[in-house]
Write an enzyme that holds these catalytic residues in place. Structure first.
Site, PDB file in Angstrom:
ATOM      1  N   ASP A 130       0.819  -1.223   0.000  1.00  0.00           N
ATOM      2  CA  ASP A 130       0.000   0.000   0.000  1.00  0.00           C
ATOM      3  C   ASP A 130       0.849   1.268   0.000  1.00  0.00           C
ATOM      4  O   ASP A 130       0.782   2.089   0.915  1.00  0.00           O
ATOM      5  CB  ASP A 130      -0.950  -0.008   1.201  1.00  0.00           C
ATOM      6  CG  ASP A 130      -1.950  -1.149   1.135  1.00  0.00           C
ATOM      7  OD1 ASP A 130      -3.016  -0.958   0.557  1.00  0.00           O
ATOM      8  OD2 ASP A 130      -1.624  -2.235   1.640  1.00  0.00           O
TER       9      ASP A 130
ATOM     10  N   HIS B 261       0.702   3.545  -2.546  1.00  0.00           N
ATOM     11  CA  HIS B 261      -0.239   4.573  -3.022  1.00  0.00           C
ATOM     12  C   HIS B 261       0.477   5.738  -3.711  1.00  0.00           C
ATOM     13  O   HIS B 261       0.274   6.905  -3.359  1.00  0.00           O
ATOM     14  CB  HIS B 261      -1.108   5.084  -1.877  1.00  0.00           C
ATOM     15  CG  HIS B 261      -2.139   4.106  -1.411  1.00  0.00           C
ATOM     16  ND1 HIS B 261      -3.376   3.994  -1.992  1.00  0.00           N
ATOM     17  CD2 HIS B 261      -2.099   3.178  -0.420  1.00  0.00           C
ATOM     18  CE1 HIS B 261      -4.071   3.053  -1.384  1.00  0.00           C
ATOM     19  NE2 HIS B 261      -3.310   2.527  -0.426  1.00  0.00           N
TER      20      HIS B 261
ATOM     21  N   ASP C 265      -1.635  -2.170  -4.350  1.00  0.00           N
ATOM     22  CA  ASP C 265      -1.848  -0.714  -4.250  1.00  0.00           C
ATOM     23  C   ASP C 265      -0.533   0.049  -4.342  1.00  0.00           C
ATOM     24  O   ASP C 265      -0.255   0.950  -3.548  1.00  0.00           O
ATOM     25  CB  ASP C 265      -2.584  -0.355  -2.960  1.00  0.00           C
ATOM     26  CG  ASP C 265      -4.087  -0.581  -3.067  1.00  0.00           C
ATOM     27  OD1 ASP C 265      -4.558  -0.891  -4.175  1.00  0.00           O
ATOM     28  OD2 ASP C 265      -4.783  -0.463  -2.057  1.00  0.00           O
TER      29      ASP C 265
ATOM     30  N   ASN D 207      -6.775  -3.125  -4.940  1.00  0.00           N
ATOM     31  CA  ASN D 207      -8.075  -2.647  -5.400  1.00  0.00           C
ATOM     32  C   ASN D 207      -7.985  -1.253  -6.001  1.00  0.00           C
ATOM     33  O   ASN D 207      -8.892  -0.842  -6.740  1.00  0.00           O
ATOM     34  CB  ASN D 207      -9.061  -2.638  -4.226  1.00  0.00           C
ATOM     35  CG  ASN D 207      -8.604  -1.736  -3.090  1.00  0.00           C
ATOM     36  OD1 ASN D 207      -7.479  -1.868  -2.609  1.00  0.00           O
ATOM     37  ND2 ASN D 207      -9.449  -0.826  -2.650  1.00  0.00           N
ATOM     38  N   HIS D 208      -6.913  -0.518  -5.751  1.00  0.00           N
ATOM     39  CA  HIS D 208      -6.761   0.816  -6.342  1.00  0.00           C
ATOM     40  C   HIS D 208      -6.166   0.749  -7.744  1.00  0.00           C
ATOM     41  O   HIS D 208      -6.447   1.627  -8.566  1.00  0.00           O
ATOM     42  CB  HIS D 208      -5.872   1.698  -5.457  1.00  0.00           C
ATOM     43  CG  HIS D 208      -6.590   2.294  -4.291  1.00  0.00           C
ATOM     44  ND1 HIS D 208      -7.070   3.575  -4.283  1.00  0.00           N
ATOM     45  CD2 HIS D 208      -6.931   1.766  -3.095  1.00  0.00           C
ATOM     46  CE1 HIS D 208      -7.662   3.822  -3.132  1.00  0.00           C
ATOM     47  NE2 HIS D 208      -7.580   2.736  -2.384  1.00  0.00           N
TER      48      HIS D 208
ATOM     49  N   HIS E 198      -4.437  -9.316  -0.978  1.00  0.00           N
ATOM     50  CA  HIS E 198      -4.854  -7.920  -0.823  1.00  0.00           C
ATOM     51  C   HIS E 198      -6.378  -7.888  -0.693  1.00  0.00           C
ATOM     52  O   HIS E 198      -7.096  -7.740  -1.681  1.00  0.00           O
ATOM     53  CB  HIS E 198      -4.397  -7.089  -2.028  1.00  0.00           C
ATOM     54  CG  HIS E 198      -4.559  -5.604  -1.836  1.00  0.00           C
ATOM     55  ND1 HIS E 198      -3.527  -4.785  -1.450  1.00  0.00           N
ATOM     56  CD2 HIS E 198      -5.640  -4.796  -1.954  1.00  0.00           C
ATOM     57  CE1 HIS E 198      -3.952  -3.547  -1.356  1.00  0.00           C
ATOM     58  NE2 HIS E 198      -5.239  -3.514  -1.666  1.00  0.00           N
TER      59      HIS E 198
ATOM     60  N   HIS F  69      -3.741  -4.246   1.922  1.00  0.00           N
ATOM     61  CA  HIS F  69      -5.003  -3.506   1.932  1.00  0.00           C
ATOM     62  C   HIS F  69      -5.308  -2.857   3.275  1.00  0.00           C
ATOM     63  O   HIS F  69      -5.860  -1.758   3.312  1.00  0.00           O
ATOM     64  CB  HIS F  69      -6.176  -4.401   1.510  1.00  0.00           C
ATOM     65  CG  HIS F  69      -7.478  -3.661   1.394  1.00  0.00           C
ATOM     66  ND1 HIS F  69      -7.670  -2.631   0.498  1.00  0.00           N
ATOM     67  CD2 HIS F  69      -8.647  -3.787   2.073  1.00  0.00           C
ATOM     68  CE1 HIS F  69      -8.906  -2.171   0.625  1.00  0.00           C
ATOM     69  NE2 HIS F  69      -9.511  -2.842   1.572  1.00  0.00           N
TER      70      HIS F  69
ATOM     71  N   HIS G 208      -4.345  -0.683   6.345  1.00  0.00           N
ATOM     72  CA  HIS G 208      -3.322   0.359   6.444  1.00  0.00           C
ATOM     73  C   HIS G 208      -2.656   0.445   7.813  1.00  0.00           C
ATOM     74  O   HIS G 208      -1.606   1.064   7.940  1.00  0.00           O
ATOM     75  CB  HIS G 208      -3.926   1.718   6.077  1.00  0.00           C
ATOM     76  CG  HIS G 208      -4.071   1.923   4.600  1.00  0.00           C
ATOM     77  ND1 HIS G 208      -4.093   3.169   4.020  1.00  0.00           N
ATOM     78  CD2 HIS G 208      -4.187   1.031   3.582  1.00  0.00           C
ATOM     79  CE1 HIS G 208      -4.224   3.042   2.713  1.00  0.00           C
ATOM     80  NE2 HIS G 208      -4.287   1.753   2.422  1.00  0.00           N
TER      81      HIS G 208
END
Length: 701
Positions: free
Chosen positions: A20, A22, A60, A128-129, A217, A245, A247
């Site tokens: 994650d 991002h 992610d 998922n992002h 995830h 996933h 955080h």
């Protein structure tokens, strides 16, 4: 958990674990825009300094499904800087890479590519992002994989059965079976686990000698009855699960008492929500694996922006705040300022010990004003900290504690639920749509579509920007219902039709797999239409570029001249026509009396905009009128003829002039015509077929 004694010998894997990241989160923010890129560089720098065998990412990597050019460029720059070099890779791949990377055009690990010089391989699943989407089901990770900078694995193309085949790695006498499963909607994956449709394949030879590492995830904490994946669903032969996933950083391996495997939750490397879970110190992990033993070493991230959060319940301070006091609001504001100043002091002391940390911290003060208190102006309060805090607009969050829970889901007030969601929780659009229709009045409830299908379509529309998702789902389910009624030979009576439609809808709701197929088919249509739109837009741009290249000053005149006489003669005509009156030029074309405005409308090929007519199921039983095309509610009616017969006759006629052009349309259609059908399924029936879509009849010229 057993430990590794010798960490640097030839039998020990060293793996850097992170999830994650991002990349691109708040990239346009003037203060926080570069946070994700700086931290990503720190992660890869740790991998290079510790001379790891490979980097393992748990999804992610990107924050957006369609990352910006700046985000992709920064990611490529970092991977090239830290992951390419002359240091040899010390482990080998034993499994069939054509199976592990079967969806890639280059089905092999990047460090074995003779055209690349990789020193630190990066293995990653999608989250998922940044999950695959579009007509080609591609994601941003596929771009990195095609460039040879990352190995994208754990991708499942089937929604009926998932077979997870591991990547088999060996270094000395240590063997790792690396399993991966990219993000899948939690409810779907939950149902597949229950139905025994998920299988983790194991090596046939010496299956007990492998260290089984699984990267996933999904939701780990329970967000609903089926909106998460219980750890008990996973196979018990796994040794370690790296869970993405979530955080909150819980990177220290925790053993599941029932399945006996360990779970490590690295958490995110950037604060994306101002919730208590994000306030936990951010870490990445350096995993050592030797034989069947492992050790997880925590590495604190130094470039992460510090985040402090605190809660205040005004009702707990009756000696300080009295709701009946007219000056209570000013007292509350002064109390909040004092709390914020204390958090700023703590953040400054923490930053002094770490010069790499960003200067402005993230501050969050959640104020429960239940008990008759009134909130003060957050905007005015935030102006005092605009130069000291990275999130001045989000410092104060007012909320009211719920004293009484709702009795059941049916009595839930949807409006209140949406207006004040609990902070830190994720409200999915799909759940909101389903909840709305379940609690709505009878007159606004769905009678043909299902709540699940509509929720999925709205989710695609919001998350993936599939603009045609809802329209295509409505069309697809309407066509299936019409086909069902035709096969049942239902009488053309509204009451009987309504009863059959209700039965058909209930049958589809029970068959969840069939409903999933319908939604996927509708989404495939929407993606295909989006691709068609892109092709039409590209062809339109090419036409305009061609006109500019040949020196045409009047597009309407130049296109007609080009179609009539060829490109060379069109240039001469365009130059010679500069002194002519545009009205005279338009009126001199074969006596058709077309004005310059009409010619300009025919100079480009536009995708016709169809306005959906209001039809019901009963309309499918009515005979089609022969002149239905004249009564169409479309903004334009089209005269489409064979280009070879007369290029200048192709035009778009405003609907207000249809009656004036009937004779022309009739004569043109005798010379040759093309028919266009609306989006949807053509049942290949005759013109008198009662189930033929009225839209198809209208568009046939």
């Amino acid at each position: 958990m057993s430990t590794v004694n010798s960490q640097d010998d030839e039998d020990t894997f060293k793996i850097l674990v992170a999830t994650d990241i991002h990349l691109g989160y708040l990239e346009k923010d003037p203060v926080r825009g570069n946070d994700t890129f700086v931290t990503f560089n720190e992660i890869l720098d740790h991998a290079q300094k510790n001379e790891v065998d490979f980097v393992l990412l748990g999804g992610d990597l990107f924050h957006d499904n369609k990352p910006s050019r700046k985000t992709v460029h920064s990611c490529l720059e970092s991977l090239r800087k830290y992951c390419m070099g002359d240091r040899p890779v010390q482990f080998e791949i034993l499994s069939d890479q054509a199976v592990n990377f079967h969806y890639s055009k280059f089905p092999w690990v990047n460090y074995q590519d003779e055209n690349l010089n990789i020193s630190i391989p990066v293995f990653s699943i999608h989250g998922n992002h940044d999950d695959p989407t579009g007509s080609d089901a591609l994601c941003a990770l596929d771009i990195l994989s095609c460039a040879g900078l990352l190995n994208h694995f754990g991708r499942s193309t089937s929604v009926e059965k998932i077979d997870i085949s591991p990547i088999l790695l060996r270094k000395g006498r240590t063997k790792i079976a690396l399993y991966g499963l990219g993000a899948i909607p939690d409810e779907r994956l939950y149902r597949m686990f229950v139905n025994k449709q998920v299988t983790m394949l194991r090596p046939k030879e010496d299956e007990d000698s492998w260290f089984n590492l699984f990267v996933i995830h999904q939701n780990r904490s329970k967000h609903g009855a089926t909106n998460y994946i219980p750890e008990q669903f996973l196979d018990d032969f796994i040794n370690l699960v790296v869970w993405g996933h979530e955080h909150e950083c819980k990177i220290a391996p925790f053993q599941n008492e029932q399945q006996r495997f360990y779970v490590s939750q690295p958490g995110s490397s950037v604060v994306t929500s101002l919730s208590p879970g994000e306030a936990v110190k951010k870490h990445i992990g350096l995993l050592h694996v030797k034989g069947k033993s492992m050790k997880m070493q925590k590495i604190a991230l130094e470039t992460v922006r510090t985040f402090h959060i605190e809660d205040i319940v005004l009702a707990d301070h009756p000696d300080l705040f009295n709701p009946d006091n007219p000056n209570v609001t000013q007292a509350i504001q002064a109390f909040c300022m004092e709390k914020v100043e204390l958090m700023l002091d703590n953040a400054e002391r923490e930053r002094l010990g770490n010069p790499r940390q960003p200067e402005k911290p993230l501050i969050r003060l959640r104020v429960d004003y239940a008990g008759g208190f009134e909130p003060f102006s957050v905007h005015r309060f935030s102006q005092k900290y605009i130069h000291r805090v990275a999130n001045p607009k989000d410092i104060i969050h007012f909320f009211r504690h719920r004293e009484q829970k709702q009795k059941n889901d049916i009595d839930l007030n949807f409006g209140k639920w949406v207006s004040r969601p609990a902070e830190g929780t994720t409200l999915r659009v799909e759940d909101l749509v389903k909840q709305y229709f379940q609690t709505a009045e009878k007159k606004v409830q769905l009678s043909l579509l299902t709540e699940r299908g509509m929720g999925e379509a709205v989710q695609e529309f919001v998350d993936k920007e599939e603009k045609d998702a809802i329209e295509e789902l409505v069309k697809f389910q309407l066509e299936k219902t019409q086909k069902f009624l035709r096969e049942r030979r239902t009488d053309a009576e509204e009451e009987k039709i309504d009863e059959e439609v209700r039965k058909f809808r209930e049958t589809r709701k029970k068959n969840t797999e069939e409903e999933d197929k319908e939604v996927r088919e509708a989404m495939t249509r929407a993606r295909a239409h989006r691709s068609e739109d892109a092709v039409l837009a590209a062809s339109s741009d090419e036409d305009s570029m061609d006109m500019e290249m040949v020196g045409i000053s009047d597009p309407s005149e130049g296109l007609s001249a080009t179609l009539n006489r060829g490109r060379g003669r069109a240039r001469g005509r365009a130059r010679g026509a500069k002194g002519q009156n545009s009205t005279a030029r338009g009126s001199s074309r074969r006596g058709r009396g077309s004005t310059t405005q009409e010619s300009a409308s025919s100079s480009r090929t536009y995708k016709p905009v169809s306005v959906p007519a209001k039809h019901t199921i009963i309309d499918a039983f009515k005979p089609l009128k022969p002149n239905s095309s004249l009564n169409s509610s479309q903004a334009y009616s089209e005269d489409i003829i064979d280009v070879d017969s007369d290029p200048e006759d192709t035009s778009f006629v405003p609907s207000s002039k249809v009656n004036q052009r009937l004779s022309t349309t009739s004569s043109l259609s005798k010379r040759g015509s093309q028919s266009q059908t609306s989006r949807g399924v053509d049942f290949e029936s005759d013109e008198d077929d009662a189930f033929m879509s009225p839209a198809i009849s209208r568009r046939t010229k």
